[in-house]
Design a protein around this motif. Sequence first.
Motif, PDB file in Angstrom:
ATOM      1  N   ILE A   1       1.067  -1.233  -0.126  1.00 15.23           N
ATOM      2  CA  ILE A   1       0.038   0.029   0.190  1.00 15.23           C
ATOM      3  C   ILE A   1       0.990   1.272  -0.055  1.00 15.23           C
ATOM      4  O   ILE A   1       1.954   1.419   0.848  1.00 15.23           O
TER       5      ILE A   1
ATOM      6  N   PRO B   1      -3.022  -0.504  -4.191  1.00 20.59           N
ATOM      7  CA  PRO B   1      -3.666   0.483  -3.506  1.00 20.59           C
ATOM      8  C   PRO B   1      -2.863   1.774  -3.151  1.00 20.59           C
ATOM      9  O   PRO B   1      -1.556   1.541  -2.679  1.00 20.59           O
TER      10      PRO B   1
ATOM     11  N   VAL C   1       0.648   9.441   7.416  1.00 18.64           N
ATOM     12  CA  VAL C   1      -0.473   8.696   6.842  1.00 18.64           C
ATOM     13  C   VAL C   1       0.012   7.109   6.897  1.00 18.64           C
ATOM     14  O   VAL C   1      -0.796   6.121   7.251  1.00 18.64           O
TER      15      VAL C   1
ATOM     16  N   GLY D   1      -0.382   5.414  10.077  1.00 22.15           N
ATOM     17  CA  GLY D   1      -1.564   5.326  10.682  1.00 22.15           C
ATOM     18  C   GLY D   1      -1.954   3.763   9.994  1.00 22.15           C
ATOM     19  O   GLY D   1      -2.696   3.115  10.489  1.00 22.15           O
ATOM     20  N   MET D   2      -1.499   3.549   8.700  1.00 24.02           N
ATOM     21  CA  MET D   2      -2.020   2.542   7.987  1.00 24.02           C
ATOM     22  C   MET D   2      -1.401   1.356   8.660  1.00 24.02           C
ATOM     23  O   MET D   2      -2.133   0.233   8.910  1.00 24.02           O
TER      24      MET D   2
ATOM     25  N   THR E   1      -2.907   0.513  12.099  1.00 27.82           N
ATOM     26  CA  THR E   1      -4.261   0.000  12.240  1.00 27.82           C
ATOM     27  C   THR E   1      -4.363  -1.461  11.341  1.00 27.82           C
ATOM     28  O   THR E   1      -5.008  -2.209  12.193  1.00 27.82           O
TER      29      THR E   1
ATOM     30  N   MET F   1      -5.741  -4.334  13.483  1.00 24.40           N
ATOM     31  CA  MET F   1      -7.085  -5.456  13.150  1.00 24.40           C
ATOM     32  C   MET F   1      -6.574  -6.726  12.372  1.00 24.40           C
ATOM     33  O   MET F   1      -7.629  -7.364  11.957  1.00 24.40           O
TER      34      MET F   1
ATOM     35  N   ARG G   1      -4.799  -7.490  10.034  1.00 27.54           N
ATOM     36  CA  ARG G   1      -4.808  -7.571   8.759  1.00 27.54           C
ATOM     37  C   ARG G   1      -3.520  -7.164   7.847  1.00 27.54           C
ATOM     38  O   ARG G   1      -3.289  -7.062   6.603  1.00 27.54           O
TER      39      ARG G   1
ATOM     40  N   GLY H   1      -4.528   7.972   7.818  1.00 24.48           N
ATOM     41  CA  GLY H   1      -3.969   6.863   7.389  1.00 24.48           C
ATOM     42  C   GLY H   1      -4.809   5.413   7.836  1.00 24.48           C
ATOM     43  O   GLY H   1      -5.263   4.898   7.076  1.00 24.48           O
ATOM     44  N   GLY H   2      -5.083   5.457   9.307  1.00 18.99           N
ATOM     45  CA  GLY H   2      -5.866   4.450   9.805  1.00 18.99           C
ATOM     46  C   GLY H   2      -7.194   4.243   9.208  1.00 18.99           C
ATOM     47  O   GLY H   2      -7.676   3.070   9.087  1.00 18.99           O
TER      48      GLY H   2
ATOM     49  N   ALA I   1      -8.231   5.066   6.214  1.00 17.66           N
ATOM     50  CA  ALA I   1      -8.242   4.837   4.847  1.00 17.66           C
ATOM     51  C   ALA I   1      -7.858   3.245   4.645  1.00 17.66           C
ATOM     52  O   ALA I   1      -8.300   2.821   3.682  1.00 17.66           O
ATOM     53  N   VAL I   2      -7.290   2.647   5.516  1.00 15.32           N
ATOM     54  CA  VAL I   2      -7.345   1.163   5.365  1.00 15.32           C
ATOM     55  C   VAL I   2      -8.588   0.345   6.076  1.00 15.32           C
ATOM     56  O   VAL I   2      -8.532  -0.745   6.178  1.00 15.32           O
ATOM     57  N   GLY I   3      -9.449   1.397   6.490  1.00 13.60           N
ATOM     58  CA  GLY I   3     -10.729   0.654   6.890  1.00 13.60           C
ATOM     59  C   GLY I   3     -10.821   0.519   8.445  1.00 13.60           C
ATOM     60  O   GLY I   3     -11.845  -0.197   8.912  1.00 13.60           O
ATOM     61  N   GLY I   4      -9.999   1.262   9.118  1.00 16.74           N
ATOM     62  CA  GLY I   4     -10.114   1.077  10.808  1.00 16.74           C
ATOM     63  C   GLY I   4     -11.005   2.334  11.068  1.00 16.74           C
ATOM     64  O   GLY I   4     -11.274   3.194  10.513  1.00 16.74           O
TER      65      GLY I   4
ATOM     66  N   ARG J   1     -11.692   0.979   0.973  1.00 19.14           N
ATOM     67  CA  ARG J   1     -10.650   0.861   1.686  1.00 19.14           C
ATOM     68  C   ARG J   1      -9.413   0.557   0.920  1.00 19.14           C
ATOM     69  O   ARG J   1      -9.582   0.138  -0.067  1.00 19.14           O
ATOM     70  N   LEU J   2      -8.090   1.002   1.494  1.00 18.88           N
ATOM     71  CA  LEU J   2      -7.022   0.695   0.758  1.00 18.88           C
ATOM     72  C   LEU J   2      -6.439  -0.878   1.010  1.00 18.88           C
ATOM     73  O   LEU J   2      -6.511  -1.111   2.211  1.00 18.88           O
ATOM     74  N   ASP J   3      -6.598  -1.667  -0.075  1.00 22.19           N
ATOM     75  CA  ASP J   3      -6.640  -3.220   0.308  1.00 22.19           C
ATOM     76  C   ASP J   3      -5.641  -3.618  -1.115  1.00 22.19           C
ATOM     77  O   ASP J   3      -6.205  -3.583  -2.197  1.00 22.19           O
TER      78      ASP J   3
END
Lengths: 308, 390
Positions: A40, A63, A75, A78-79, A82, A86, A88, B66-67, B69-72, B195-197
Motif C-alpha cells: 500500500i 492501493p 499517513v 496510521g495505515m 491500524t 486489525m 490484517r 491513514g488508519g 483509509a485502510v478501513g479502521g 478502503r486501501l487493500d
Amino acid sequence: MNEEARRVINLMEPGHTGCAGCGQAIAARLVIKAAGPRVIVANATGCLEVYTTTYPRSSWEVPWIHSLFENAAAVAAGMEVTLKAMGRYEGIKIIAQAGDGGTADIGMGCISGMFERGHDILYVCYDNEGYMNTGYQRSGLTPLGARTTTSPPGRLSYGNRTRKKNMPMIAVAHGVPYVATATVSEPRDLMRKVQRALEIEGPKYLHILVPCVPGWGYESELTVELARLAVETNLFPLFEVENGVITKVKKPKETRPVEDYLRPQRRFAHLFRPGGEEILDELRRIAEENSRLEPGPVRLFGPTGSKS
Amino acid sequence: MRAILEGSKAVAEAVRLCRPNLVCAYPITPQTHIVEELSRMVAEGSLDAGFVLAESEFGAASVVLGGSAVGGRAYTATSSQGLLLMVEVIFNIAGLRLPVVMTCANRAVSAPINIWNDQQDSVSIRDSGWIQLYVEDNQEAVDTHIQAFRIAEELMIPVMVCMDGYVLTHTVEPVDLPEQEEVDRFLPPYRPKYRLDPDDPFTMGAMVGPEAYMETRYHLHMDMMEARSVIRRVAEEYAESFGRYHGGLVEAYDVEGADVVLVSMGSLLGTMREAVEELREEGLKVGLLKIRCFRPFPKEAIHDALKGVGVVGVIEKDVSLGLEGTLCSEMRAAFCGEESPEISSFVMGLGGRDITVEEIKQVARELAADPACRVEFRGLKEELLRGDEG
Ligand SMILES: Cc1ncc(C[n+]2csc(CCOP(=O)(O)OP(=O)(O)O)c2C)c(N)n1
Ligand code: SF4
Ligand SMILES: [Mg+2]
C-alpha cells in the motif's frame, strides 16, 4: 496475458502525463516493481502524484493514497498501526514516497516521528533537487550553486547558496536500521535495495537521485546518463547503511571531473562564466569528500541508539 | 453503569466502548486528560487498539487519516492551537470521505495565548466538511461520542464532538456509562464502503481539475445536508436503546409564546437554563434554543422551533472579527426570504471569562425592553478598555 500477470509487470502503468525522460517516473516504476503487488502506497503531493493520478485516470495497480504534501510518513504510519491492530497486516508492505521537498523540507516532522516510533515502513525520497511540480523552485536538497527559479544567479548571486541537506545521515541518526541511496542509472542496484529494505522490519529510508528534464535543463535522452555522471563524479555517492554501519559503497569504475556532470545542465551554466570558479571548487571539494566514503561505522555522536 | 467521573475520563470510557482500531493524539490543554486516560487504558490492556503518540497534531490527524483509509475505526482529540495545526488535514479527511471521530475540547485561540474555554477553535473550521456536534454536559458527551461513530460511518463523513474545555473536560459529574454489549448492538463493527487493500487496488486522493472538482464538493455538500436526518435518527435510536435523548439537531425549551428566546451551543446552556427559570419567576417569558448540531447547519429545525418568536439573542463564545458572533450570522440565514425575528449577537465568555446567570438575565431583560437587532460584547472590563490597568 491474464489480468494477474499483467499487474505484476506494470504496477505503475505507463500513459501518465510526466515529462518524457522523467527520472522520477523511471525510479518509481522500479521501486514498485521490486516491491510487488502486496503493498500500500502513501504518496506526497508533487510531480509523481500529479502525473500518475490525474482524475479520472490512475497509473497505480496497487492501493495508493495521496493526502497532502507533507504527511505521507504519518499517513503510512496510521495505515501500518491500524492494519496490525486489525490483524490484517500479514504479508503487506507499506511504502511512503515523496519528493525532496516533501521529504527534507516540509515533511521532516512527520518523517522524524515515523522513524522515531519505528514503524515498519519503507520511505522513498525521489530527489530531483527542487520543487519541480510548482515550477523548479529551490529545496533543502538543491545542490550548491544550482539555478532554480527561487535561487537565480544574478549580480549578487551564484545560484543556490547552501549544500544539500544530508537526509540519509538524518535517517541514520534516528536509528533507522536500513538507509541507502540509489539512482536510475543503476536499476538493478536500485531494485535490490528496495527488496533488501523490505526484508527488514522497522523504518527504512531509500534516497533516489532522479534527474528532472526541465528543472535541470537538459535533453530528455540524457536522464540516465546524467544519473551515471552524478555517481561517477562522486557528487552523488551510492551506499548502504545497516544499523549504523556503512555496509557497501558502490564506487564508480572510473572517476570523472565534476564538470562532466555539471556542463550538460543549464542550471549550472552560470558557474562556467567568470566568477563561478569558487563554487566549482567547493563542488570539487564535496565530490572529493564523497570519494573517501568507505564501509565502516557511521561516525555519529550523541545519544543515538540504532534499533536492530 | 453509574460512575462519578471527570468529563475527560468519561469521554475516554465512551471511546473505549466504541472499540476503535486506532487512537492517535497529541496532548494540549484542556484535552490532555483524554489522551492520558486512553494511554492508561492501552498500558493496562483494557483498550485493544493501535495507539500512536504522534509528533504533532498535524501528524496525529494524518495518522488517523491513514488508519481510516485502510478501513479502521479511528479516533483523535485536540483543542485550540492543536486544531488549527491540524486544519489542512481536517479538510483533507473530509474531502477523502473518511469517517474519523474527533473530540475538540474547546479552547480560545492565540494570540494572546490563553488556555481557557471559548469556542473560537471549532467554530473557525466550520467549513471543513466535518459534522460538528456541541454537547451541554458530560452525559451528553458520552452519548454523543457513541452516536458520532454511527453517524460518521453511515455517511462517510467525519464527526467532531465539541465539548467546552475545563467546564466539561475537567468537571467531575455522575454519568451513566452504557454496557459494552449495549454499545456493540448500537454500533456494529465498521464496514467501510471503500478502503486501501492489496486485494482490490484503489486510488484515493487523485488530482481533480475544474472538470470534476465542483461535483465532488457538491456531493459532500448534499451528503452534509442529508446528514441532518441521519443525526436526528441516530439520536432517536440512541434514546430507544439507552433511554437518553439530548436533542437531535436543536432542542427548544419553553419557546412557545416566549417574549425573548436565547440561543447558544455547549455547556453555557446549563447556566442559561437557570437564568430562564429565574426570569420566568420574575414574569419575563424567556425561552431557550440549544444548537446541538452546528454543521450541517439545521436551518429548518431552527426555523420551525422559532415560529412566531419575535426577539432572539444569540449568546456565543466566538466572534467573526469584523462582523459579529458566527452563530448569530448563521441564525439569520435560517429565515432567508421570510419574516425574521430580530436576531442580536452577544459575544461573551471569550478566553474563559465567566458568564454569570445575572449577565444572561440582563441580556434577556434588555432584549425584551428593546428588541432592535444589535451586536454587543458583554462582560468587558471598562477599566482595561480605557487602559487604566494592565
Ligand atoms: C502545504 C503546501 N505547501 C505548498 C504546496 C505546493 N506544492 C505542491 S508540490 C510542491 C513541490 C514539490 O516538490 P517535491 O516534493 O520536491 O516534489 P517534485 O514535484 O519535485 O517531485 C509544492 C511547493 C502544497 N501542495 N502544500
Ligand atoms: S518536471 Fe521533472 S520531475 Fe516533474 S514530470 Fe517533468 S521531469 Fe519529471
Ligand atoms: Mg523535487
